[in-house]
Design a protein around this motif. Sequence first.
Motif, PDB file in Angstrom:
ATOM      1  N   ASP A  40      -7.989  38.050  36.576  1.00  0.00           N
ATOM      2  CA  ASP A  40      -6.892  37.570  37.416  1.00  0.00           C
ATOM      3  C   ASP A  40      -7.413  36.743  38.583  1.00  0.00           C
ATOM      4  OD1 ASP A  40      -4.751  39.063  36.006  1.00  0.00           O
ATOM      5  OD2 ASP A  40      -5.888  40.796  36.725  1.00  0.00           O
ATOM      6  N   VAL A  41      -8.635  37.030  39.014  1.00  0.00           N
ATOM      7  CA  VAL A  41      -9.311  36.256  40.054  1.00  0.00           C
ATOM      8  C   VAL A  41     -10.728  35.990  39.575  1.00  0.00           C
ATOM      9  CG1 VAL A  41     -10.149  36.229  42.439  1.00  0.00           C
ATOM     10  CG2 VAL A  41      -7.941  37.290  41.915  1.00  0.00           C
ATOM     11  N   VAL A  42     -11.198  34.759  39.748  1.00  0.00           N
ATOM     12  CA  VAL A  42     -12.559  34.422  39.327  1.00  0.00           C
ATOM     13  C   VAL A  42     -13.304  33.768  40.480  1.00  0.00           C
ATOM     14  CG1 VAL A  42     -12.068  34.210  36.868  1.00  0.00           C
ATOM     15  CG2 VAL A  42     -11.750  32.220  38.352  1.00  0.00           C
ATOM     16  N   MET A  43     -14.578  34.074  40.569  1.00  0.00           N
ATOM     17  CA  MET A  43     -15.436  33.448  41.576  1.00  0.00           C
ATOM     18  C   MET A  43     -16.101  32.232  40.937  1.00  0.00           C
ATOM     19  SD  MET A  43     -18.187  35.144  44.149  1.00  0.00           S
ATOM     20  CE  MET A  43     -16.909  35.455  45.385  1.00  0.00           C
ATOM     21  N   ILE A  44     -15.797  31.069  41.498  1.00  0.00           N
ATOM     22  CA  ILE A  44     -16.319  29.812  40.977  1.00  0.00           C
ATOM     23  C   ILE A  44     -16.847  28.998  42.164  1.00  0.00           C
ATOM     24  CG2 ILE A  44     -14.867  29.756  38.920  1.00  0.00           C
ATOM     25  CD1 ILE A  44     -12.919  27.955  40.455  1.00  0.00           C
ATOM     26  N   SER A  45     -17.262  27.785  41.897  1.00  0.00           N
ATOM     27  CA  SER A  45     -17.861  26.956  42.943  1.00  0.00           C
ATOM     28  C   SER A  45     -17.140  25.623  43.038  1.00  0.00           C
ATOM     29  CB  SER A  45     -19.342  26.721  42.629  1.00  0.00           C
ATOM     30  OG  SER A  45     -19.470  25.813  41.537  1.00  0.00           O
ATOM     31  N   ASN A  46     -17.658  24.756  43.901  1.00  0.00           N
ATOM     32  CA  ASN A  46     -17.125  23.406  44.014  1.00  0.00           C
ATOM     33  C   ASN A  46     -17.512  22.531  42.836  1.00  0.00           C
ATOM     34  OD1 ASN A  46     -19.595  23.979  45.517  1.00  0.00           O
ATOM     35  ND2 ASN A  46     -19.673  21.805  46.047  1.00  0.00           N
ATOM     36  N   TYR A  47     -18.342  23.037  41.940  1.00  0.00           N
ATOM     37  CA  TYR A  47     -18.566  22.319  40.681  1.00  0.00           C
ATOM     38  C   TYR A  47     -17.348  22.482  39.767  1.00  0.00           C
ATOM     39  CZ  TYR A  47     -20.135  21.521  35.886  1.00  0.00           C
ATOM     40  OH  TYR A  47     -20.222  21.105  34.581  1.00  0.00           O
ATOM     41  N   GLU A  48     -16.895  23.730  39.578  1.00  0.00           N
ATOM     42  CA  GLU A  48     -15.805  23.985  38.632  1.00  0.00           C
ATOM     43  C   GLU A  48     -14.425  23.641  39.178  1.00  0.00           C
ATOM     44  OE1 GLU A  48     -19.067  27.035  37.754  1.00  0.00           O
ATOM     45  OE2 GLU A  48     -17.951  26.440  39.536  1.00  0.00           O
ATOM     46  N   ALA A  49     -14.157  23.972  40.442  1.00  0.00           N
ATOM     47  CA  ALA A  49     -12.781  23.965  40.948  1.00  0.00           C
ATOM     48  C   ALA A  49     -12.032  22.646  40.736  1.00  0.00           C
ATOM     49  CB  ALA A  49     -12.764  24.371  42.417  1.00  0.00           C
TER      50      ALA A  49
END
Length: 432
Positions: A74-83
């Motif tokens: 439901d929540v994922v930790m991603i970066s400014n690469y993926e977003a």
Amino acid sequence: MVATGCSGAGALFGDSDRQITVAMVSNSQMQDAVELSGQFTEETGIDVKFVTLSENEARAKITASVATGGGEFDVVMISNYEAPMWGEYGWLVDLTPYMNDSPGYDADDFVPTLKSALSYDGNMYAAPFYGESSFLMYNKKLLADKGVTLPADPTWPQVAEAAAKLDTDNVSGICLRGKPGWGEVMAPLNTVINAFGGRWYDEDWNAQFDSPEVRDAVQFYVDTVRKYGQPGAPSSGFQECSNLLAQGQTAMWYDATSAVSVLENEDESSIAGDVGYLPAPSMAKGGNGWLYTWALGIPTSSDKHDDAWKFIEWMTSKDYMNYVVEKKGPESVPPGSRLSTYEIPEVKEVSAPYSEQMLSAMNAADQSRPTLRPVPYEGIQFLAIPEFQDLGTRVSQQISAAIAGQITVDEALDQSQKYAEVVGESYQEESQ
């Protein structure tokens, strides 16, 4: 995969039919959030099941889930690469309406470059938990004892010269990542390539791993870590180098500014209060600090968008920063995401040695102009193209093998050139 139900499954506050699953990287600040999340459950009645993974595992697992619409997170930790890319693809929920409807959340308080880096078409698709650039960190006492000084804006040869003087049987002169992974060894190495005037592709998507600038940069990096670097360099990442500098086992370390949360914490670092900070080393190009953030987003495949947002709001809010100060101490506050964090008196005091250096590096980082000469991509320590996860990982494996002495730098770059040419040709075909 390690699942942590620290505030979930009704373990602390009774059974609940409201539960969300959060996938996160297992860095220290994220572990603090897991530990403190009982407050969120108590306030909202929403239980949280945490899935915490190492960086490489998290990227692979989260990408596979979100890209296929798996729906398990439901929540994922991603970066400014993926977003931005995932926002464009429709894989993430647009968080801007949620932010605007949350009184006191204040998205304008985020470091401006991070806010922009997490946006697509003007809207934010992830909220930064912490942000970072990169700088050179060093043990002041070790350098003083050896009579070694560094200029205020060092070049890479000056850093290598200092590392040679500081290297002993018990203490390495410098720690540099060697662990395979596009977000591991390639993160610092890409900024070295940029500094030397190198680039992955020219304006026409011709691969450049056979250029003298890239060769010089990679040879320098490999030679430096092999001669003066830490034992086990081919398997060393952020965490390993952090531990070595914090325990006085390496004299210098070039890496993420977020390391200050460990280095300045007296419970975790034997050199807290005795760490020096300098800008990312320069060469033909200056201003080589990267820009990165671990941020939280909501996959569109989740059916719990509102509850997921409540958790993101809690974990990325001004109130959370103050709560960390209260419960864990100012050294543990997630760095570099909110400007107001550095107005908290306790944080302002402990961050005095590094905050100006960190924030100036973050604000100066320009993802749209990462290299000395023009390039057709954006991104400083990564290329903001979908193929980079695979391409960067493949190249990183070659570099790590060269650091291990299994192949030469020329062999690593020859193979990397072939990998890069395949991707470059696909973009050349698109433009025809």
